[in-house]
Motif scaffolding. Structure first.
Motif, PDB file in Angstrom:
ATOM      1  N   TYR A 148       0.858  -1.190   0.000  1.00  0.00           N
ATOM      2  CA  TYR A 148       0.000   0.000   0.000  1.00  0.00           C
ATOM      3  C   TYR A 148       0.895   1.242   0.000  1.00  0.00           C
ATOM      4  CZ  TYR A 148       1.170  -0.121   4.996  1.00  0.00           C
ATOM      5  OH  TYR A 148       1.848  -0.160   6.187  1.00  0.00           O
ATOM      6  N   ALA A 149       0.308   2.358  -0.385  1.00  0.00           N
ATOM      7  CA  ALA A 149       1.052   3.621  -0.302  1.00  0.00           C
ATOM      8  C   ALA A 149       0.796   4.211   1.086  1.00  0.00           C
ATOM      9  CB  ALA A 149       0.568   4.596  -1.377  1.00  0.00           C
ATOM     10  N   PRO A 150       1.828   4.362   1.912  1.00  0.00           N
ATOM     11  CA  PRO A 150       1.587   4.906   3.257  1.00  0.00           C
ATOM     12  C   PRO A 150       0.982   6.305   3.185  1.00  0.00           C
ATOM     13  CG  PRO A 150       3.960   4.621   2.840  1.00  0.00           C
ATOM     14  CD  PRO A 150       3.249   4.059   1.666  1.00  0.00           C
ATOM     15  N   ALA A 151      -0.010   6.552   4.039  1.00  0.00           N
ATOM     16  CA  ALA A 151      -0.657   7.868   4.062  1.00  0.00           C
ATOM     17  C   ALA A 151       0.291   8.876   4.696  1.00  0.00           C
ATOM     18  CB  ALA A 151      -1.945   7.782   4.867  1.00  0.00           C
ATOM     19  N   PHE A 152       0.179  10.116   4.260  1.00  0.00           N
ATOM     20  CA  PHE A 152       0.965  11.200   4.854  1.00  0.00           C
ATOM     21  C   PHE A 152       0.122  11.858   5.943  1.00  0.00           C
ATOM     22  CE2 PHE A 152       2.085  15.907   4.326  1.00  0.00           C
ATOM     23  CZ  PHE A 152       3.111  15.859   5.252  1.00  0.00           C
ATOM     24  N   ILE A 153       0.616  11.827   7.197  1.00  0.00           N
ATOM     25  CA  ILE A 153      -0.109  12.526   8.249  1.00  0.00           C
ATOM     26  C   ILE A 153       0.587  13.850   8.458  1.00  0.00           C
ATOM     27  CG2 ILE A 153      -1.305  12.109  10.425  1.00  0.00           C
ATOM     28  CD1 ILE A 153       0.198   9.622  10.799  1.00  0.00           C
ATOM     29  N   SER A 154      -0.089  14.906   8.073  1.00  0.00           N
ATOM     30  CA  SER A 154       0.487  16.230   8.251  1.00  0.00           C
ATOM     31  C   SER A 154       0.315  16.627   9.719  1.00  0.00           C
ATOM     32  CB  SER A 154      -0.221  17.202   7.320  1.00  0.00           C
ATOM     33  OG  SER A 154      -0.610  18.340   8.011  1.00  0.00           O
ATOM     34  N   HIS A 155       1.217  17.469  10.228  1.00  0.00           N
ATOM     35  CA  HIS A 155       1.132  17.820  11.656  1.00  0.00           C
ATOM     36  C   HIS A 155      -0.161  18.567  11.980  1.00  0.00           C
ATOM     37  CE1 HIS A 155       3.062  21.478  10.011  1.00  0.00           C
ATOM     38  NE2 HIS A 155       2.310  22.084  10.896  1.00  0.00           N
ATOM     39  N   HIS A 156      -0.773  19.177  10.934  1.00  0.00           N
ATOM     40  CA  HIS A 156      -2.030  19.897  11.200  1.00  0.00           C
ATOM     41  C   HIS A 156      -3.125  18.948  11.691  1.00  0.00           C
ATOM     42  CE1 HIS A 156      -0.659  23.666   9.540  1.00  0.00           C
ATOM     43  NE2 HIS A 156      -0.156  23.004   8.532  1.00  0.00           N
ATOM     44  N   ALA A 157      -2.971  17.657  11.335  1.00  0.00           N
ATOM     45  CA  ALA A 157      -4.021  16.702  11.659  1.00  0.00           C
ATOM     46  C   ALA A 157      -3.872  16.127  13.066  1.00  0.00           C
ATOM     47  CB  ALA A 157      -3.985  15.572  10.636  1.00  0.00           C
TER      48      ALA A 157
END
Ligand code: TXA
Ligand code: MG
Length: 314
Positions: free
Chosen positions: A198-207
């Motif tokens: 799978y393509a790992p999701a990007f967790i932005s610090h805003h989240a």
């Protein structure tokens, strides 16, 4: 000041700091076990103490010095992407790593760089911490000249020429049952599909209420020049554009090329040098052409440009 490998190793062993080339960007190296050198690192970069450092190893088996508790698919990832532009954050035995390195977190970040000079230095002096070799907030250094421009011509630099990738490593953390990207980087999410499935999701610090990647909280990668990101450039205006070498712009504009639109790798490699060029030439304002696709390496390039231009995005 350019340092040989032997000088680099002896400065590190004496508790000093040297800029060392990696395939991503130049790092400011200090030995992992030298507390004063690590304190000085934070000081000379102007780096906030709650922003932890990446530990650079020469051999994946060295990870067992710091943790016995490795997440699923850790071996698979490291066998595929180390040495290389992937950093993994894992839980550690905190007694094995000085507090300032981890910024008091129960985890630490690890990477094996691919650059032969970096590997040779680590083999001789042991694990090193290496934040990017720039004053906090500035674009990372991708040449020895960039390091000297931030830290002065007397600062010791092991000269490895221009960095191959030009963007920092991609940082991942495991949140069962998936790996997530907490800093986009030189490896794209798509690069991990054949390995992880799978393509790992990007967790932005805003989240996140508690930042997973503290470094992402800070302003980054910015030249002094004001940047305006745009996809179009009106014929009747003028100025400087950081843009594509294979695109025609109105003659009113001076173009600082960062590479052809056909090669995100070349654009990545030249990105920070083109941002730094604005300041070298005392240019106060420049457009950046962001008329490019949104996937793969382009995603990292756009994210860096948005941060450099102070554009807040989730
Ligand atoms: O390509 C690279 O990674 C370069 C070269 C020199 O290896 N190094 C680099 O280091 O970019 P630095 O210090 O500029 O960025 C390290 C990032 C920061 O955003 C920091 O917050 C994050 O790694 N980091 C370090 N330890 C962490 C941890 N335990 N948990 C979450 N993030 C961590
Ligand atoms: Mg950095």
């Amino acid at each position: 000041m350019r340092a040989s490998i032997q000088q680099t190793v002896s400065i590190l062993n004496d508790g000093g700091i040297v800029a060392v080339p990696t395939e991503t960007v130049y790092g400011l190296a200090a030995r992992l076990d030298r507390e004063n050198a690590i304190k000085n690192l934070f000081q000379i970069k102007g780096r906030p103490s709650n922003n932890p450092l990446i530990i650079h190893l020469a051999d994946a088996s060295q990870i067992t010095l710091f943790t016995k508790d490795l997440p699923d698919q850790f071996d698979l990832l490291t066998k595929t992407f180390w040495p290389g532009a992937m950093t993994l954050v894992v839980p550690v035995d905190t007694s094995t790593i000085l507090n300032p390195v981890r910024a008091d977190l129960p985890t630490a970040a690890f990477r094996i760089p691919k650059h032969p000079l970096a590997l040779e230095v680590i083999r001789q002096s042991g694990p090193l911490v290496m934040p990017s070799a720039n004053i906090s907030g500035r674009p990372s250094s991708t040449t020895p000249e960039h390091v000297e421009s931030d830290f002065g011509s007397e600062f010791p630099v092991l000269d490895g020429g221009k960095c191959e990738n030009g963007l920092e490593s991609t940082i991942l953390i495991y949140q069962a049952p998936l790996w997530k990207i907490i800093r986009l980087g030189a490896l794209s999410a798509e690069n991990f599909i054949p390995v992880l499935g799978y393509a790992p999701a990007f967790i932005s610090h805003h989240a996140e209420s508690t930042p997973l990647c503290p470094g992402q909280l800070y302003q980054h990668y910015s030249p002094k020049a004001k940047l305006l990101l745009s996809k179009t450039f009106p014929e009747n205006k003028q100025g400087v554009i950081i843009g594509f070498s294979d695109k025609d712009y109105s003659k009113n504009y001076r173009v600082i090329p960062f590479g052809p639109r056909s090669s995100p790798k070349q654009v990545a490699r030249n990105l920070y040098a083109s941002l730094r060029k604005l300041d070298e030439e005392f240019i106060e304002m420049a457009y950046v052409d962001i008329d490019f696709p949104s996937e793969g390496l382009w995603r990292t390039i756009l994210e860096r440009l948005k941060k450099a231009a102070f554009v807040n995005t989730p």
